[in-house]
Design an enzyme around this catalytic site. Structure first.
Site, short mmCIF file in Angstrom:
data_model
loop_
_atom_site.label_atom_id
_atom_site.label_comp_id
_atom_site.label_asym_id
_atom_site.label_seq_id
_atom_site.Cartn_x
_atom_site.Cartn_y
_atom_site.Cartn_z
N PRO A 184 9.82 -8.69 -17.18
CA PRO A 184 9.81 -7.62 -16.18
C PRO A 184 9.95 -8.16 -14.77
O PRO A 184 9.52 -9.28 -14.46
CB PRO A 184 8.42 -6.99 -16.36
CG PRO A 184 7.91 -7.49 -17.68
CD PRO A 184 8.53 -8.84 -17.85
N ARG A 186 -4.35 -0.78 -20.31
CA ARG A 186 -4.00 -0.42 -18.93
C ARG A 186 -2.55 -0.80 -18.64
O ARG A 186 -1.96 -1.63 -19.32
CB ARG A 186 -4.90 -1.15 -17.92
CG ARG A 186 -6.36 -0.77 -17.99
CD ARG A 186 -7.14 -1.44 -16.86
NE ARG A 186 -7.17 -2.89 -17.02
CZ ARG A 186 -7.49 -3.74 -16.04
NH1 ARG A 186 -7.77 -3.29 -14.84
NH2 ARG A 186 -7.53 -5.04 -16.28
N TYR A 212 1.14 -19.40 -12.95
CA TYR A 212 1.70 -18.21 -13.59
C TYR A 212 3.17 -18.42 -13.98
O TYR A 212 3.58 -18.09 -15.09
CB TYR A 212 1.58 -17.03 -12.61
CG TYR A 212 2.00 -15.70 -13.16
CD1 TYR A 212 1.13 -14.93 -13.93
CD2 TYR A 212 3.27 -15.18 -12.90
CE1 TYR A 212 1.51 -13.69 -14.43
CE2 TYR A 212 3.66 -13.94 -13.38
CZ TYR A 212 2.77 -13.20 -14.15
OH TYR A 212 3.16 -11.98 -14.64
N GLY A 222 -2.26 -10.85 -19.77
CA GLY A 222 -2.02 -11.90 -18.79
C GLY A 222 -2.89 -11.71 -17.56
O GLY A 222 -3.35 -10.61 -17.26
N ILE A 223 -3.11 -12.81 -16.86
CA ILE A 223 -3.89 -12.78 -15.63
C ILE A 223 -3.14 -13.55 -14.55
O ILE A 223 -2.20 -14.31 -14.84
CB ILE A 223 -5.29 -13.40 -15.81
CG1 ILE A 223 -5.18 -14.89 -16.18
CG2 ILE A 223 -6.08 -12.64 -16.85
CD1 ILE A 223 -6.50 -15.64 -16.12
N THR A 224 -3.55 -13.38 -13.30
CA THR A 224 -3.05 -14.20 -12.20
C THR A 224 -4.22 -14.87 -11.51
O THR A 224 -5.32 -14.32 -11.42
CB THR A 224 -2.28 -13.35 -11.17
OG1 THR A 224 -3.13 -12.30 -10.69
CG2 THR A 224 -1.02 -12.76 -11.78
N ASN A 245 1.19 -9.08 -24.47
CA ASN A 245 1.29 -8.58 -23.11
C ASN A 245 0.16 -9.07 -22.21
O ASN A 245 0.30 -9.09 -20.99
CB ASN A 245 1.26 -7.04 -23.16
CG ASN A 245 1.06 -6.41 -21.80
OD1 ASN A 245 1.97 -6.40 -20.96
ND2 ASN A 245 -0.13 -5.87 -21.56
N GLN A 264 8.08 -18.67 -8.24
CA GLN A 264 7.54 -17.88 -7.14
C GLN A 264 6.55 -18.73 -6.36
O GLN A 264 5.69 -19.40 -6.94
CB GLN A 264 6.84 -16.63 -7.67
CG GLN A 264 6.23 -15.74 -6.61
CD GLN A 264 7.25 -15.24 -5.61
OE1 GLN A 264 7.43 -15.84 -4.56
NE2 GLN A 264 7.93 -14.15 -5.96
#
Length: 240
Positions: free
Chosen positions: A177, A12, A147, A84-86, A82, A141
């Site tokens: 990114p 995805r 994260y 990854g989760i939040t 690539n 952030q």
């Protein structure tokens, strides 16, 4: 015979765009995924890309999964980390599980995949590892200590492993990114997203294909002198 590339979280969003770009570049591409069988099926049907299911945060499952790919498809010469989760939240609301899950998958996945594939690359004297970091791993952030820490760790991991691989013609690089037009970003409330876009000098969200083309270059023969670097693709939002 084309080189075999594994893209984790490859069914995805950015991961699928990377798979499609590498396939167009002539690689034999395998997509790893953790749980969404429908997305994996759609990816296979659309592109003929084989999808393998395992949790990259599980060390033994990753070793077994990569061994299976090597037996069924061929030696793995390119790894794109690539997946990854939040699990966002301010520190006083963040649970230990929120912290641990993000570190285990986002950063631990890079270790597990590299541990599985790096020895073979070293024996064959060729390899490409590309780790997907984040602008939030560079700048931090609010509400993302887990994260941001994991993604920042990816950048350090990249620099250290690049030094180990250099003499064996294995390059290790990262891409950071910015805000990309994916399902994850689409879930952000409109008023918040408007503020985010207002802070991007080019005035728009990035596209998954723009990240994929950066990965494509770093995986190419032409990028053999590029290692230990982080390519920021963020529309000028953070100049690092």
């Amino acid at each position: 015979m084309s080189r075999v590339a594994i893209v984790t979280g490859g069914t995805r969003g950015i991961g699928r765009a990377i798979c499609e770009q590498l396939q167009a570049d002539g690689f034999t591409v395998v997509a790893n995924y953790a749980g969404n069988d429908d997305a994996a099926r759609a990816c296979e049907e659309a592109n003929g890309i084989k999808c393998y299911k395992w949790d990259v945060g599980d060390h033994e499952a990753t070793l077994a999964g990569c061994e299976q790919v090597a037996k069924e498809v061929g030696p793995v010469e390119v790894v794109v980390n690539n997946a990854g989760i939040t699990r966002d939240g301010t520190l006083h609301k963040m649970t230990y599980d929120d912290w641990h899950d993000v570190m285990r998958i986002n950063l631990g996945g890079c270790f597990n995949m590299s541990k599985a594939c790096f020895p073979g690359m070293r024996e064959r004297k060729w390899g490409r590892i590309v780790n997907i970091g984040s602008i939030n791993g560079q700048a931090g952030q609010y509400g993302q200590v887990n994260y941001a820490a994991a993604k920042s760790g990816i950048h350090g991991f990249t620099k250290a492993l690049a030094q180990e691989g250099a003499r064996a013609n294995i390059t290790v690089n990262a891409i950071a990114p910015g805000y990309i037009d994916t399902d994850m970003v689409a879930a952000v409330p409109d008023n918040v997203l408007e503020k985010i876009v207002a802070g991007i000098p080019v005035g728009r969200l990035g596209q998954a294909g723009e990240i994929a083309r950066g990965v494509s270059f770093l995986c190419s023969e032409e990028a053999g002198f590029v290692t230990g670097s982080t390519m920021s693709i963020n529309g000028g939002q953070h100049m690092y």
